[in-house]
Design an enzyme around this catalytic site. Sequence first.
Site, PDB file in Angstrom:
ATOM      1  N   PHE A 138       5.482   8.397  -5.101  1.00 24.07           N
ATOM      2  CA  PHE A 138       5.417   6.944  -5.249  1.00 24.07           C
ATOM      3  C   PHE A 138       5.082   6.235  -3.925  1.00 24.07           C
ATOM      4  CE2 PHE A 138       7.490   2.769  -5.501  1.00 24.07           C
ATOM      5  CZ  PHE A 138       7.072   2.319  -6.743  1.00 24.07           C
ATOM      6  N   ASN A 247      15.636   2.283  -5.578  1.00 23.53           N
ATOM      7  CA  ASN A 247      14.521   1.677  -6.297  1.00 23.53           C
ATOM      8  C   ASN A 247      14.176   2.718  -7.358  1.00 23.53           C
ATOM      9  OD1 ASN A 247      12.158   0.521  -7.190  1.00 23.53           O
ATOM     10  ND2 ASN A 247      10.939   1.208  -5.436  1.00 23.53           N
ATOM     11  N   PRO A 248      14.922   2.677  -8.476  1.00 24.43           N
ATOM     12  CA  PRO A 248      14.800   3.778  -9.442  1.00 24.43           C
ATOM     13  C   PRO A 248      13.561   3.590 -10.326  1.00 24.43           C
ATOM     14  CG  PRO A 248      16.321   2.134 -10.257  1.00 24.43           C
ATOM     15  CD  PRO A 248      15.852   1.637  -8.922  1.00 24.43           C
TER      16      PRO A 248
HETATM   17  C1  LIG Z   1      10.213   4.115  -7.894  1.00 26.04           C
HETATM   18  S1  LIG Z   1      10.299   5.632  -7.011  1.00 26.04           S
HETATM   19  C2  LIG Z   1      11.030   5.036  -5.499  1.00 26.04           C
HETATM   20  C3  LIG Z   1      10.676   5.846  -4.287  1.00 26.04           C
HETATM   21  C4  LIG Z   1      11.115   5.219  -2.965  1.00 26.04           C
HETATM   22  N1  LIG Z   1      12.541   5.014  -2.919  1.00 26.04           N
HETATM   23  C5  LIG Z   1      10.401   3.900  -2.730  1.00 26.04           C
HETATM   24  O1  LIG Z   1      10.995   2.833  -2.973  1.00 26.04           O
HETATM   25  O2  LIG Z   1       9.234   3.933  -2.348  1.00 26.04           O
HETATM   26  C6  LIG Z   1      11.636   6.438  -7.837  1.00 26.04           C
HETATM   27  C7  LIG Z   1      12.005   7.822  -7.299  1.00 26.04           C
HETATM   28  O3  LIG Z   1      13.113   8.309  -8.074  1.00 26.04           O
HETATM   29  C8  LIG Z   1      12.968   9.684  -8.290  1.00 26.04           C
HETATM   30  N2  LIG Z   1      13.734  10.044  -9.493  1.00 26.04           N
HETATM   31  C9  LIG Z   1      13.410   9.818 -10.782  1.00 26.04           C
HETATM   32  N3  LIG Z   1      14.347  10.304 -11.588  1.00 26.04           N
HETATM   33  C10 LIG Z   1      15.315  10.845 -10.798  1.00 26.04           C
HETATM   34  C11 LIG Z   1      16.534  11.522 -11.065  1.00 26.04           C
HETATM   35  N4  LIG Z   1      16.953  11.724 -12.303  1.00 26.04           N
HETATM   36  N5  LIG Z   1      17.277  11.971 -10.017  1.00 26.04           N
HETATM   37  C12 LIG Z   1      16.846  11.777  -8.739  1.00 26.04           C
HETATM   38  N6  LIG Z   1      15.686  11.148  -8.425  1.00 26.04           N
HETATM   39  C13 LIG Z   1      14.931  10.686  -9.447  1.00 26.04           C
HETATM   40  C14 LIG Z   1      11.460   9.868  -8.462  1.00 26.04           C
HETATM   41  O4  LIG Z   1      11.073  11.211  -8.245  1.00 26.04           O
HETATM   42  C15 LIG Z   1      10.910   8.869  -7.444  1.00 26.04           C
HETATM   43  O5  LIG Z   1      10.674   9.491  -6.206  1.00 26.04           O
END
Ligand SMILES: C[S@@+](CC[C@H](N)C(=O)[O-])C[C@H]1O[C@@H](n2cnc3c(N)ncnc32)[C@H](O)[C@@H]1O
Length: 346
Positions: A138, A247-248
Amino acid sequence: MRDAQIRLRILGSFSSEGSELQVQPASTENVKSTIGQDKKNQIGLLSATGVVNHWTRVFEKRGIPEAQESSEYIVAHVLGAKTFQSLKPVLWTQPLTPQQLQCIQELCSRRLQRMPVQYILGEWDFQGLSLKMAPPVFIPRPETEELVEWVLEEIAQRSYVVKGQHGPLILEVGCGSGAISLSLLSQLPESQVIAVDKKEAAISLTCENVQRLQLQDRIRIILLDVTLEGSCTHLLPWGPVDLIVSNPPYIFHQDMEQLAPEIRSYEDPVALDGGEEGLDIITHILTLAPKLLKNSGSIFLEVDPRHPELVRSWLQSQPDLYLNLVAVRRDFCGRPRFLHIQRSGP
Ligand SMILES: C[S@@+](CC[C@H](N)C(=O)[O-])C[C@H]1O[C@@H](n2cnc3c(N)ncnc32)[C@H](O)[C@@H]1O
């Protein structure tokens, strides 16, 4: 850099681009013939300004969003600068070398295939830090800088001197490229961070960015899916934490198809898709939070504008979590996008 990033809004927002274009990469022949068309203007066309104008027209013709910005970023990058405006004026008009022209053409061909500029350049600034970018991890958005600023404001108002620890212990769920964790670490020299993500590509990129910024002493990076049963046990040895930030993935599943081709084709859907109401990961984080947070600890989340009300009522239906939504903040477009939730219970 902040202004420059805001200008690249199509990559920063989850807006739809409408119908997808049939895009063919420009051939070297096309460029050469266009450049060769007008001998009188040849010098002008072979200068940085001329090439920016040429590719802006090509992008516009092919319906590529932010045609001029894309073209300027690519030309500036090949000339060793971050922005076209920051190039020495003498370089705007000087003829480019054949190697530079070739490199610009290769990078612009990727843009014609709707690759985001951040992936084409391979790096992007976030909160003044230059981070490596690589698909499908991302790309950090300008809105998320506001989330970081809010967290920094809150931390500045509190004291974290506890048992020899002088700064907050922060957990980031879903670290992606490491943008949030690394900007907090670099601006809070006493802080420590635990950064987790379920995707190996994200964990590797965070590790690379940690090395790039020499911040490895205060961060623990863990490959972890927070939705898996028992995920909490992997985090407890490092906690309890003062603060959780995330930032999920929060896009409503039915909105995924509307995303711009840049997002749909290049970014990991796992980073975006939050399930039917965009709440799947958010509710997992909130369920884990009381086990991981210190008393009065805080959770800061970036969400969809429809989420503040949905999260408020979900929390009311889960009184045993002892979590309260204490504040909602708007982003620079005026949309309610950030939540501060506090633990108030046993
Ligand atoms: C919207 S991106 C945000 C990335 C970064 N924090 C940013 O703001 O640029 C969401 C991140 O959550 C991770 N993610 C999604 N589901 C997850 C889970 N169940 N457990 C841990 N991480 C997860 C994804 O792989 C992704 O890297």
